[in-house]
Structures are given as C-alpha cells and as structure tokens.
Scaffold this active site. Structure first.
Site, PDB file in Angstrom:
ATOM      1  N   CYS A  76       0.816  -1.207   0.000  1.00  0.00           N
ATOM      2  CA  CYS A  76       0.000   0.000   0.000  1.00  0.00           C
ATOM      3  C   CYS A  76       0.856   1.265   0.000  1.00  0.00           C
ATOM      4  O   CYS A  76       1.998   1.250   0.439  1.00  0.00           O
ATOM      5  CB  CYS A  76      -0.895   0.071   1.232  1.00  0.00           C
ATOM      6  SG  CYS A  76      -2.127  -1.209   1.286  1.00  0.00           S
TER       7      CYS A  76
ATOM      8  N   GLY B 148       1.422  -0.189  -5.020  1.00  0.00           N
ATOM      9  CA  GLY B 148       0.144  -0.888  -5.124  1.00  0.00           C
ATOM     10  C   GLY B 148      -0.507  -0.592  -6.456  1.00  0.00           C
ATOM     11  O   GLY B 148      -0.671   0.575  -6.810  1.00  0.00           O
TER      12      GLY B 148
ATOM     13  N   ASN C 129      -1.263   2.024   5.557  1.00  0.00           N
ATOM     14  CA  ASN C 129      -0.234   1.186   4.961  1.00  0.00           C
ATOM     15  C   ASN C 129       0.328   0.337   6.082  1.00  0.00           C
ATOM     16  O   ASN C 129       0.749   0.876   7.105  1.00  0.00           O
ATOM     17  CB  ASN C 129       0.878   2.049   4.357  1.00  0.00           C
ATOM     18  CG  ASN C 129       2.053   1.217   3.874  1.00  0.00           C
ATOM     19  OD1 ASN C 129       1.869   0.087   3.428  1.00  0.00           O
ATOM     20  ND2 ASN C 129       3.242   1.772   3.958  1.00  0.00           N
ATOM     21  N   GLY C 130       0.306  -0.979   5.909  1.00  0.00           N
ATOM     22  CA  GLY C 130       0.884  -1.827   6.938  1.00  0.00           C
ATOM     23  C   GLY C 130       0.028  -3.031   7.246  1.00  0.00           C
ATOM     24  O   GLY C 130      -0.809  -3.435   6.446  1.00  0.00           O
TER      25      GLY C 130
ATOM     26  N   TYR D 269      14.638  -2.546  -1.615  1.00  0.00           N
ATOM     27  CA  TYR D 269      13.826  -2.905  -2.767  1.00  0.00           C
ATOM     28  C   TYR D 269      12.559  -2.065  -2.970  1.00  0.00           C
ATOM     29  O   TYR D 269      12.244  -1.656  -4.075  1.00  0.00           O
ATOM     30  CB  TYR D 269      13.453  -4.379  -2.643  1.00  0.00           C
ATOM     31  CG  TYR D 269      12.420  -4.873  -3.623  1.00  0.00           C
ATOM     32  CD1 TYR D 269      12.650  -4.833  -4.994  1.00  0.00           C
ATOM     33  CD2 TYR D 269      11.202  -5.373  -3.187  1.00  0.00           C
ATOM     34  CE1 TYR D 269      11.693  -5.284  -5.892  1.00  0.00           C
ATOM     35  CE2 TYR D 269      10.250  -5.824  -4.085  1.00  0.00           C
ATOM     36  CZ  TYR D 269      10.496  -5.773  -5.434  1.00  0.00           C
ATOM     37  OH  TYR D 269       9.552  -6.200  -6.326  1.00  0.00           O
TER      38      TYR D 269
END
Ligand code: SF4
Length: 566
Positions: free
Chosen positions: A108, A134, A208-209, A348
């Site tokens: 996200c 996302g 997000n998470g 990444y």
C-alpha cells in the site's frame, strides 16, 4: 444524518458523496445496522456500545450492531521484545505465483492533504508517484465543510480516475490510497480509503501496513456484536474508534491505536481534521511535507516531488499529528519503542528518488553494491542489474570493482498484465515479453548479475538462463541483501517459509538451483552499514526479521502476513 450511496459502475468503480445535501435516510441505516438511529439523544451511547453506525461501500451498507453490548477488553499489550518466531505460517494473502512474479510486494501507499483548494488533484499526482506500492486499486476521499466525496476503483490510478471523477472530489482535505490486492480476486469493498459513518460524524481511513493482532481483535469485536464488511485491518481500527468511550476523535483514535500491534501508517480524516499516526516501532515509512500553507503526508517523499511540495520530516515512532483549523498539533499516542524501520524499503520497495529518514534510496543501494563488491569480488567483464530496483546496486558494484556497468537486461514496460499461458513453453515466452537480455552486451562475456533479493529462486533461474541463452559465458549472481528466510508480518506480501528458498537450502544449493557460476549475498552488517543510519540504535534502527527472524513485535500464531489494507 442523510446519505447517498451509488452502486458500483460497470468498471467496478465507486463514487460517493454523503452529508446534508445527499439523499437517503437514517431509517435505512437503522435497518441495516440496528443501532438506535431514531432517537438522536440516545444515539451517542447506543452507537458507542454497538460500534459504527455505518460503513459505506457503494452498493453495500453495513453497521456494527448489537445495542447494549459491553465495550472493552483489556488492551492487547504490545511487547518491546524481539520475537524469534517458529510457528506455522499462514498467508492467505500471497498472490498466485506464475514463476515470474517471484518478487516481494509492497502492499500500500498513502497520501494525505490538509488545507489546499485542489486537494484531489494533489492526491491524484501523489498516488501516481506511489503507484509502485500498489497497482490493484486506488481511491481518494475529500472533505469539504459539509460532505465527504470519494471515488475508488480497481486498477491503476490512471484507470480509476479521469476528468469525470476528479472534479467531483471537492474539498481542501483529502486522504488517498493505492493498494496491491493480495488474493488475486476483485475486492472493491476493500479498496481504500474506507469511509465510515461514526457517531460523531464521518470518518475516512487510509493505511499502509499490517496489524499482527487484527485476528484476535476482530474475533473479540465480533463477539461483542460488530459486523465486518471487509477483511481489512482498517475496519478493525474503525470499530475500535467507534467503541471508544472518548467522544473526542483524537482521544478515540489514541484509544484505538493503544489496542493494536503491528506496522502501520494511518491517515484518519474527519470533516475538519486530519490525523496521521505511525506505529511505535516506526516500521513503515511515513513523512510529512508542505506545499505553501498546505500540509501533505505520504508513504514516500517522491510523492511530494510529484506535486511540487517539499518534505519536512519523517514521523516519529508512536507519534500522532493532528491538523485542524488552528494548525498543526504535535502529539503522541504511545512512547516510542525500539526503532525498526523496514530494511527492505531501502533494499527494494521504495523508489530510488525517495528519502527515508533523510537517506536517499538510490545512494543507499549504491553503497550496498559497493559493499557487496568488497565482500564478494569476482573477476568479470561486465556488471548488470535486474531492472529496476537493482540498477543502483549494480552501479555501486561496478564503481567499486572497476568492471564496466552495462544494460545487460531490459525490462519491457508496456506488457501490462499478461495472461498466464497454460503451457510451460508459452509461459517461458511470457517471461521474455517482460525481460530481455541484450545479446550484444553479454555475448561471450563473464557477467556479474546484481539482484536485490531471492524469494523462491524461480525468477533468478529464469534470468540466469536468459543471460546464458544470450551468450554469457559465466553468470555470477550477487544479491544486495542477506538471504530472505522468514515471512514478513508487517504489510509485505511474502510466501510461506517453506517456499522461501533461502529457508530451505544452503547457499551452494541455491547456486545450483539458479544455475549460477557463483552466488553471494550481502552480509547483514554490510547492509546496515551501507544504509547508513546511526550506529547508536540497536540494529541501527532497522527491522531485519526476514533475514534474522528477530521480530520487533509480538507475533502470534494467528497472525497473517497478508496486507493490512487487504
Ligand atoms: S520482516 Fe522484512 S520486509 Fe517485513 S518489515 Fe521487517 S525488514 Fe521489512
């Protein structure tokens, strides 16, 4: 309270607005939810006991529920211990694996605006910059003085929004979200921001998470009568806010956050407030910025660059920032715990032009490549990186060794989502559509191929074979991270441990499995030094659980690693 709900359109998009000017009735809400909607004087206490008055998901409408149910259980304590986890791993969220998409996926990205007349447009461009976090759904919810307006849909930002949808998103405040769907099925109701009708007004939440204790909290809430409409952790937070004994939204959010454990960056919006909060370990990146007098929030600083804004600072672990008509209020919902920013963001996930904690991602990756070169030099003719995320590390490796960097691998950016062909032969062909080896660069050469990680090993094997088919005489694989051996519970889509090749095989066995002439991984010490955060903090302030199995939070056997925004 009036509201309007528009059913999803043919593309599966949802556009809604609600407030005094819209149509609908509280009777519908009462029918759907069973809360005492007919008696305003009783509403607040009934609503507090029963949870949310409503949640709005386009064609569906739901509420949580049993009037009179008792609130509260003891808050689930978050621990500040490293957890060595050896339990069974259940990841309902891991996407189907086609042999090529063997990459970890960030799940996200969030973006928020407070105090700008064109908040929706800023979100649109901000989400574009966060698209790498996302690609399955996108949504924007704006708030003007009276109403919320929002639009969500499945697909890329450019597919979800157009000139018909954006002008309807009026208001100076906004929260926005891009999401990666982990289950591979259409889940429009999970697309964020989620919008809730709460006893004190409307609420939009984007996260997000992942909450590691969401399953336990959800079960407790359901036993108390809450009815869930999504599989999202975000909805767990909404129910906790709704059940709080505090009428003030900031206190209610603090109360809710005190009960959750995990990795999260939350944006909570009401019609006159924007609240931003980061988990106590600071696991996920979350940064505040400015654009003129307006405030911005984003998962990554690249989103500020996209709208002409500037980064101010990263949120502190456990911090809660509130924006209202009086300006910015600095607050906390808990004490900061041991800092543990996700190391994979540097390796990444994050875009090379983003900064996390004032450390530029491209520069950090270059240092990883340099360190990798000192740890695992090999004589070769050319260095190449697997596009896109490994190019910075490959440049660093080349600079350190003096071996020329070349574009030995090219990514085709225009394939989009390809149909997975049923036969192996055609599947191989599908791989070549997405990545090509440049024959003139690698033919007759000893190639060092830099990649950021190996998950199952299948992608590495295919890329090594691509280079060999193009004439490379030797392929030496260098990985700019330690072996990825453990699943992530903090919002990254990872496969079961038994599918992680580094958890199952020795390095020599992996080398053979991917058909490389040699294979080396960056050491964890080398990784942390290359990122460059202060050595004062334990583990230099990083989470490295997927490498060393030391989780910064408690992990229960019920924890799922699927996206919390799923
Ligand atoms: S387990 Fe790995 S991917 Fe997950 S938050 Fe920690 S470092 Fe990041």
């Amino acid at each position: 309270m009036l509201y309007e709900i528009r059913a999803s359109d043919e593309e599966g998009n949802q556009s809604q607005s609600h407030g005094q000017s819209a149509v609908g009735s509280d009777a519908q809400a009462m029918a759907a939810g069973g809360a005492d909607m007919a008696a305003p004087a009783n509403r607040s206490s009934a609503a507090r006991n029963s949870g949310l008055l409503s949640m709005e998901f386009g064609s569906s409408f739901a509420s949580g529920t049993v009037p009179g149910a008792e609130r509260a259980w003891d808050a689930v304590a978050s621990s500040d211990v490293e957890t060595l986890w050896s339990g069974d791993y259940y990841n309902e969220g891991t996407s189907p694996h086609d042999g090529w998409t063997d990459k970890l996926r960030e799940e996200c990205g969030v973006f928020g605006v407070f105090g700008h007349p064109d908040a929706a447009s800023l979100c649109y461009y901000g989400l574009h910059a966060l698209q790498h976090r996302g690609q399955e759904s996108a949504g924007i919810c704006t708030a003007d003085a009276d109403n919320f307006h929002y639009h969500r849909g499945m697909g890329l930002v450019k597919e979800v929004f157009d000139n018909n949808t954006l002008p309807g998103l009026q208001g100076t405040g906004a929260v926005a979200h891009v999401r990666y769907s982990t289950a591979g099925e259409s889940k429009l109701q999970n697309a964020q921001p989620l919008v809730f009708k709460y006893r004190e007004g409307d609420l939009a939440i984007a996260t997000n998470g992942n909450l590691v204790n969401a399953p336990e909290l959800r079960r407790k809430l359901e036993r108390m009568g809450s009815i869930f409409q999504t599989t999202s952790d975000t909805e767990v937070l909404a129910h906790l806010i709704a059940r709080s004994e505090h009428d003030d939204i900031v206190d209610a959010v603090k109360d809710a956050l005190g009960q959750i454990v995990g990795a999260y960056a939350f944006l909570v919006m009401t019609k006159d407030k924007l609240i931003a909060a980061l988990d106590p370990h600071g696991l996920r990146p979350f940064v505040m910025g400015r654009l003129g007098d307006a405030y911005l929030f984003a998962s990554e600083t690249c989103a500020f660059d996209a709208v002409g804004g500037e980064a101010v600072r990263d949120l502190e672990p456990g911090e809660l920032l509130v924006l209202d008509r009086d300006g910015l209020h600095l607050d906390r919902f808990t004490e900061a715990k041991k800092r543990a920013i996700c190391a994979m963001e540097y390796i990444y996930f994050a875009r090379p032009d983003s900064d996390i904690d004032a450390i530029n991602i491209h520069s950090a990756r270059k240092r990883m490549g340099k360190r990798l070169a000192t740890e695992s030099f090999v004589d070769a003719d050319v260095v190449t990186g697997v596009p896109d995320s490994s190019i910075s590390a490959a440049i660093g490796f080349a600079e350190q060794t003096g071996i020329p960097y070349e574009l030995g691998l090219i990514k085709n950016r225009y394939t989009g989502r390809t149909f997975i062909q049923p036969s192996q032969e055609l599947r191989e062909q599908g791989v070549k559509m997405k990545l090509s080896a440049v024959r003139k660069v690698v033919e007759g050469k000893r190639v060092v191929m830099i990649d950021d990680s190996i998950v199952r090993g299948t992608t590495s094997l295919r890329i090594v074979n691509l280079l060999r088919e193009a004439g490379a005489t030797e392929v030496h694989v260098r990985i700019s991270s330690p072996p990825f051996q453990n699943p992530c519970f903090y919002g990254i889509d990872t496969p079961d441990r038994k599918e992680l090749i580094a958890a199952q095989k020795s390095i020599e066995e992996i080398r053979k499995a991917i058909n490389a002439d040699s294979l080396h991984f960056l050491s964890q010490e080398g990784l942390l030094e290359a990122i460059g955060r202060t050595a004062q903090e334990e583990n230099r302030g990083h989470c490295t659980a997927c490498f060393d199995n030391k989780y910064p939070t408690e992990i229960t056997d019920h924890a799922k690693a699927g996206c919390g925004c799923d």
